[in-house]
Design an enzyme around this catalytic site. Structure first.
Site, PDB file in Angstrom:
ATOM      1  N   LYS A 181       0.824  -1.207   0.000  1.00 47.61           N
ATOM      2  CA  LYS A 181       0.000   0.000   0.000  1.00 47.61           C
ATOM      3  C   LYS A 181       0.868   1.272   0.000  1.00 47.61           C
ATOM      4  O   LYS A 181       2.080   1.213   0.160  1.00 47.61           O
ATOM      5  CB  LYS A 181      -0.954  -0.023   1.192  1.00 47.61           C
ATOM      6  CG  LYS A 181      -1.837  -1.273   1.230  1.00 47.61           C
ATOM      7  CD  LYS A 181      -2.607  -1.463  -0.066  1.00 47.61           C
ATOM      8  CE  LYS A 181      -3.642  -2.563  -0.038  1.00 47.61           C
ATOM      9  NZ  LYS A 181      -3.217  -3.897   0.349  1.00 47.61           N
TER      10      LYS A 181
HETATM   11  C1  LIG Z   1      -9.156  -3.308  -1.729  1.00 46.83           C
HETATM   12  C2  LIG Z   1      -8.621  -3.985  -0.516  1.00 46.83           C
HETATM   13  N1  LIG Z   1      -9.386  -4.053   0.575  1.00 46.83           N
HETATM   14  C3  LIG Z   1      -8.956  -4.619   1.716  1.00 46.83           C
HETATM   15  C4  LIG Z   1      -7.713  -5.175   1.794  1.00 46.83           C
HETATM   16  C5  LIG Z   1      -7.305  -5.871   3.049  1.00 46.83           C
HETATM   17  O1  LIG Z   1      -6.188  -5.281   3.626  1.00 46.83           O
HETATM   18  P1  LIG Z   1      -5.169  -6.138   4.522  1.00 46.83           P
HETATM   19  O2  LIG Z   1      -4.343  -6.967   3.618  1.00 46.83           O
HETATM   20  O3  LIG Z   1      -4.395  -5.092   5.242  1.00 46.83           O
HETATM   21  O4  LIG Z   1      -6.002  -6.956   5.450  1.00 46.83           O
HETATM   22  C6  LIG Z   1      -6.865  -5.130   0.693  1.00 46.83           C
HETATM   23  C7  LIG Z   1      -5.505  -5.717   0.743  1.00 46.83           C
HETATM   24  O5  LIG Z   1      -5.057  -6.392  -0.135  1.00 46.83           O
HETATM   25  C8  LIG Z   1      -7.333  -4.517  -0.500  1.00 46.83           C
HETATM   26  O6  LIG Z   1      -6.542  -4.448  -1.578  1.00 46.83           O
END
Ligand SMILES: Cc1ncc(COP(=O)(O)O)c(C=O)c1O
Length: 411
Positions: A181
């Site tokens: 990110k």
């Molecule tokens: C669009 C989206 N939502 C939610 C998430 C979930 O985040 P995390 O990996 O920090 O749990 C991601 C991560 O890949 C994502 O790309």
């Protein structure tokens, strides 16, 4: 500096040292988390930020705070990470999927309108690959049907829609600090909101329901003697343990100060790829309508070379690598075709509350969202998360050469 180390600097080490030297008194929301929350909320111009240990736990906490429970329906786009469906299922609620717009790859608002039922409780628009969704009609529909809007801005830091930052338009905004990110704490996330009640509910849910917790403070003790009293009752709400460790928050605090630079860098790299395919009729970049500002998580494009040129996705990707391209990232499968959902491998079947999930009413199968299913196998993503601009230029150059090799325009 190696290309891998560019994301972290001396400030992170200063803050980490501060945390370790503090001796880490209590394991509840500490000083670094508070500082990160304040800095992040300030940058986004909102009242509350609540740090979490992932961008999945943030989504779960938002649903809980929105009051989503057994039998409720939560609408998210078919084309996104599985997290949105999983957290919905964790609330014993029913994931409902909308199709996507073929140009923006985001939630199709007309399909959203069709999918709203009396059971719908929340909408989770996902700002895919950094491009904000069409938020005005989403908010209008939400107001009309009394729904809570949880923006999933995991990939969209400082993306903007008609002058407003993504994540600040809905009732709650969710971000991920996972490694790919715009800013990273290794793993982590944050919820932002202007609503005091939602902020408190999110924070309590994510810190095992401690009663002391308020919208802007994760403090769980008042006076030590009260906390140590055998009669003291701590937990007034139901919840999980989703706190972000202080050491990770220290990294985040250093990162948030550089967030604008990180986003600018990705936008520059996005432009390089866009230029490389400017004359290409079979690689069609994600389209930002007028008034949208893409946060450029990746450069995403729809590959039509299979039908136009007879060159498969894999052969195009192979050629890109031959020109020293690092690799092309495919899109996730549409969520409802992931084996875990097809086989309905989740708990709750014994839930006594009437719920379509447990009564065989839910049937996820191919054909549910035709645009998402048609576009998903064609999507190509190129990395914008690159530190060295020469290296980024070489990646864009590899794409330009690949397009030239196969013929830039289609006749
Ligand atoms: C669009 C989206 N939502 C939610 C998430 C979930 O985040 P995390 O990996 O920090 O749990 C991601 C991560 O890949 C994502 O790309």
């Amino acid at each position: 500096m190696t290309d891998k180390a560019w994301r972290f600097g001396a400030e992170e080490l200063v803050y980490i040292k501060e945390v370790l030297e503090s001796g880490l008194g209590a394991s509840t929301f500490g000083t670094m988390n508070q500082r990160l929350e304040k800095a992040f909320a300030q940058r986004f111009g909102v009242r509350y930020g609540i740090t979490h240990n992932s961008g999945t736990s943030t989504l779960h906490a938002c649903l809980a705070a929105a009051g989503v429970g057994p039998g409720d329906e939560v609408i998210s786009p078919a084309l996104t990470v599985i997290s949105n469906a999983f957290v919905t299922l964790h609330q014993n609620a029913v994931p409902v999927f909308t199709d996507i717009d073929p140009e923006t790859f985001n939630m199709d608002v007309e399909d959203l309108r069709r999918k709203i039922t009396p059971r719908t409780k929340a909408i989770m628009p996902v700002h895919l690959y950094g491009l904000p969704c069409d938020m005005d009609p989403i908010m209008e529909l939400a107001a009309e049907h009394d729904l809570v809007v949880i923006e999933d801005a995991a990939q969209c830091f400082l993306g903007a829609y008609k002058g407003r930052l993504a994540g600040t338009i809905g009732h709650l905004g969710s971000f991920s600090f996972e490694n790919t990110k715009h800013m990273s704490t290794g793993d982590g996330g944050i919820v932002i909101t202007d609503d005091e009640n939602l902020a408190q509910a999110v924070r309590q849910f994510s810190c095992i329901g401690f009663g002391m917790i308020t919208a802007d403070s994760g403090r769980v003790r008042s006076k030590a003697f009260a906390f140590q009293d055998p009669d003291y009752k701590r937990h007034t709400a139901f919840g999980w343990q989703y706190r972000l460790p202080e050491v990770a928050a220290a990294v985040g605090l250093a990162q948030v100060a550089r967030l604008d630079d990180y986003v600018d860098r990705r936008r520059q790299i996005w432009e390089m790829y866009d230029e490389a395919v400017a004359d290409c009729a079979y690689l069609i970049p994600q389209k930002a309508p007028e008034g949208y500002k893409n946060a450029c998580w990746t450069f995403a494009a729809r590959y039509e070379g299979e039908s136009e040129l007879g060159v498969s996705w894999h052969d195009f990707a192979k050629k890109f690598q031959e020109y020293s391209g690092e690799g092309i990232y495919a899109a996730w499968s549409v969520a409802y075709l992931e084996p875990a959902l097809v086989a309905q491998r989740f708990y709750g079947k014994g839930c006594p509350i009437r719920c379509p999930l447990y009564e065989g009413e839910v049937d996820w199968r191919a054909g549910l969202c035709p645009q998402a299913e048609a576009i998903q196998p064609k999507l190509m993503q190129f990395k914008c998360n690159i530190g060295d601009m020469d290296h980024a230029r070489a990646q864009a150059d590899a794409l330009r050469k690949t397009v030239e090799f196969f013929g830039a325009t289609v006749h």
